[in-house]
Design a protein around this motif. Structure first.
Motif, short mmCIF file in Angstrom:
data_model
loop_
_atom_site.label_atom_id
_atom_site.label_comp_id
_atom_site.label_asym_id
_atom_site.label_seq_id
_atom_site.Cartn_x
_atom_site.Cartn_y
_atom_site.Cartn_z
N PHE A 108 1.05 -1.33 0.07
CA PHE A 108 0.17 0.16 0.27
C PHE A 108 1.08 1.23 0.02
N VAL A 109 2.13 1.26 -0.18
CA VAL A 109 3.32 2.45 -0.22
C VAL A 109 3.59 2.40 -1.68
N PRO A 110 3.17 3.67 -2.17
CA PRO A 110 3.58 3.88 -3.64
C PRO A 110 5.08 3.69 -3.86
N GLU A 111 5.92 4.19 -2.84
CA GLU A 111 7.27 4.31 -3.05
C GLU A 111 7.86 3.05 -3.07
N ASP A 112 7.41 2.08 -2.27
CA ASP A 112 7.67 0.52 -2.19
C ASP A 112 7.53 -0.09 -3.15
N LEU A 113 6.19 0.12 -4.11
CA LEU A 113 6.13 -0.53 -5.34
C LEU A 113 6.87 0.10 -6.54
N LEU A 114 7.53 1.29 -6.38
CA LEU A 114 8.40 1.87 -7.46
C LEU A 114 9.71 1.18 -6.96
N GLY A 115 9.95 1.04 -5.82
CA GLY A 115 11.28 0.25 -5.56
C GLY A 115 11.37 -0.88 -5.86
N VAL A 116 10.26 -1.89 -5.95
CA VAL A 116 10.20 -3.35 -6.26
C VAL A 116 10.59 -3.19 -7.83
N LYS A 117 9.79 -2.29 -8.68
CA LYS A 117 10.14 -2.23 -10.18
C LYS A 117 11.32 -1.86 -10.53
N THR A 118 12.22 -0.92 -9.68
CA THR A 118 13.49 -0.41 -10.08
C THR A 118 14.29 -1.74 -9.80
N HIS A 119 14.19 -2.43 -8.70
CA HIS A 119 14.90 -3.24 -8.21
C HIS A 119 14.88 -4.51 -9.36
N ILE A 120 13.59 -5.07 -9.94
CA ILE A 120 13.44 -5.85 -11.07
C ILE A 120 14.26 -5.36 -12.16
N GLU A 121 14.28 -3.96 -12.49
CA GLU A 121 15.00 -3.32 -13.74
C GLU A 121 16.41 -3.83 -13.37
N ASP A 122 17.21 -3.62 -12.21
CA ASP A 122 18.47 -3.89 -11.99
C ASP A 122 18.87 -5.34 -12.20
N ILE A 123 17.96 -6.13 -11.78
CA ILE A 123 18.19 -7.67 -12.08
C ILE A 123 18.12 -7.90 -13.55
N MET A 124 17.14 -7.19 -14.24
CA MET A 124 17.08 -7.57 -15.70
C MET A 124 18.32 -6.96 -16.15
N LYS A 125 18.70 -6.15 -16.05
CA LYS A 125 19.81 -5.43 -16.69
C LYS A 125 21.24 -6.52 -16.67
N GLU A 126 21.18 -7.32 -15.59
CA GLU A 126 22.27 -8.17 -15.43
C GLU A 126 22.37 -9.38 -16.32
#
Length: 428
Positions: free
Chosen positions: A344-362
């Motif tokens: 329920f925290v928008p910043e956390d949801l954005l953090g999840v997506k950003t984290h996924i992006e970092d994993i994808m880059k690898e």
């Protein structure tokens, strides 16, 4: 559907047998979970009866004295159902049923009952019916399973529209028929997955223990409308939706059925095709309820089932959910990368997506290219199908300078080679 009023709920007595080597806390968690399952099945727990034994009684699960005590409680409390916290053998069900007027069911039948009430898709209904038939087949005859009662009360829902007969051959024919129908559905699902693979779309699967908050996260990450409620097995049928990453890349996120300790083997087999979605994932998001005291064992249950599905080699990110209710002694125990979030925290949801992006880059190749401003289609594809880190217009050359990451197998990779700019170790 029965409304949630106490006077309309079936009265249930829970029965558990604790072996001497069973940990007290783990045994209590198991009973608490059985109570939650009962609530999900629209039952009201009026009493919990337990017994400690060296081993479970072969004929009646619990000892003779405890059976007599339970019989007196059943009459005193006017119980409708007795639910045992393990899978009972056919003979145990028959023997126990001869002592009681109330229905006798076990943990497995309770879970099957919940699945029957949760399945919405044709595949889900067929899988539940198959699991129920395979469970009922060895239990036909005697007072153990009264097939004529199917359709009224906990442990009697389903198994679908077909009315079961006592003829084993009829049931075996129905099992064969369901398996044939499921094969057609599985083939259709495989074709659909192959089509997604050809489109080079990055696929993410949400997995986790039941009621960990997967559907809530799924809805907020994708802005979909999956069913979410504080009940076990709120989601049964898998659902796939687009998830747009902060960089603009489109991915696919799939919500799956929740796992549970001691999941009936018939259900693991029946839902294997549904869980095949996880096999096709490029990344697994493992959702863990950080507010649950038994979160560690929930994690281990998921790891075990993922190993059985042979998907434990897929990259995984653990999301410790419900951080606002996290326990004081909580310590992340994930075997993989993890973050603490609230759905329920928008910043956390954005953090999840950003984290996924970092994993994808690898897993991606980096590209640096210059694209003519006339190539609008390629520029649009870079925004939608790749992680575009930088897009800069150069007025002198009338070209766009692009820098980002792309899936190696993507069809765009060949086109980008024509616009290659510079040489780096990971360039396209």
């Amino acid at each position: 559907m029965i409304e949630n009023h106490d006077n309309e709920l079936e009265k249930v007595i829970l029965v558990g047998c604790q072996l001497q080597n069973d940990d007290d806390i783990r045994f209590q968690y198991s009973l608490d979970e059985l109570q939650s399952l009962t609530k999900t099945a629209k039952g009201q727990v009026v009493m919990t009866v337990t017994q400690k034994r060296e081993k479970r009684h072969g004929a009646t699960y619990i000892g003779k004295g405890k059976v007599e005590e339970l019989s007196a409680l059943e009459k005193e409390l006017d119980a409708d159902v007795l639910i045992f916290n393990d899978e009972l053998s056919p003979s145990q069900i028959r023997n126990l049923s001869s002592f009681f007027d109330a229905r006798v069911i076990d943990r497995t039948q309770l879970i099957l009952d919940i699945f029957a009430s949760r399945a919405n898709s044709k595949e889900g209904k067929l899988q539940v019916e198959l699991a129920q038939l395979q469970y009922l087949l060895p239990r036909l005859g005697g007072k153990g399973i009264e097939l004529s009662r199917l359709g009224a009360g906990i442990g009697t829902r389903g198994p679908g529209e077909t009315k079961l007969e006592t003829d084993r051959r009829h049931i075996n024919r129905r099992i064969d028929d369901i398996k044939t129908q499921l094969e057609v559905i599985v083939q259709h699902r495989e074709r659909y997955r192959e089509r997604r693979k050809k489109n080079n779309t990055y696929q993410i699967a949400l997995v986790g223990y039941t009621n960990a908050g997967k559907s809530t996260l799924f809805n907020r990450l994708t802005e979909a409308e999956s069913f979410e409620e504080n009940l076990l097995f709120a989601t049964l049928d898998p659902m796939t939706r687009k998830m747009i990453m902060p960089c603009g890349l489109t991915t696919l996120l799939t919500d799956t059925v929740g796992f549970i300790q001691d999941l009936p083997t018939t259900l693991i087999a029946a839902f294997r095709s549904t869980l095949e979605e996880v096999k096709e994932a490029d990344l697994i998001l493992h959702v863990v309820d950080a507010s649950n005291p038994d979160y560690f064992n929930h994690e281990q249950t998921v790891y075990k089932l993922l190993k059985e599905l042979e998907v434990d080699s897929i990259p995984m990110l653990t999301l410790y959910n419900k951080k606002d209710k996290v326990l004081p002694d909580f310590v992340p125990s994930a075997q993989h990368d993890s973050i603490l979030v609230s759905a329920f925290v928008p910043e956390d949801l954005l953090g999840v997506k950003t984290h996924i992006e970092d994993i994808m880059k690898e897993e991606m190749n980096e590209y640096k290219v210059t694209i003519p401003n006339t190539e609008g289609k390629i520029l649009a594809s870079l925004k939608q199908d790749t992680i575009l880190k930088e897009l800069k217009y150069n007025e002198e050359t009338d070209m766009y300078e692009c820098n980002g990451f792309i899936i190696p197998s993507h069809t765009l990779t060949g086109q980008l080679r024509d616009y290659q700019k510079g040489e780096t170790g990971h360039n396209v």
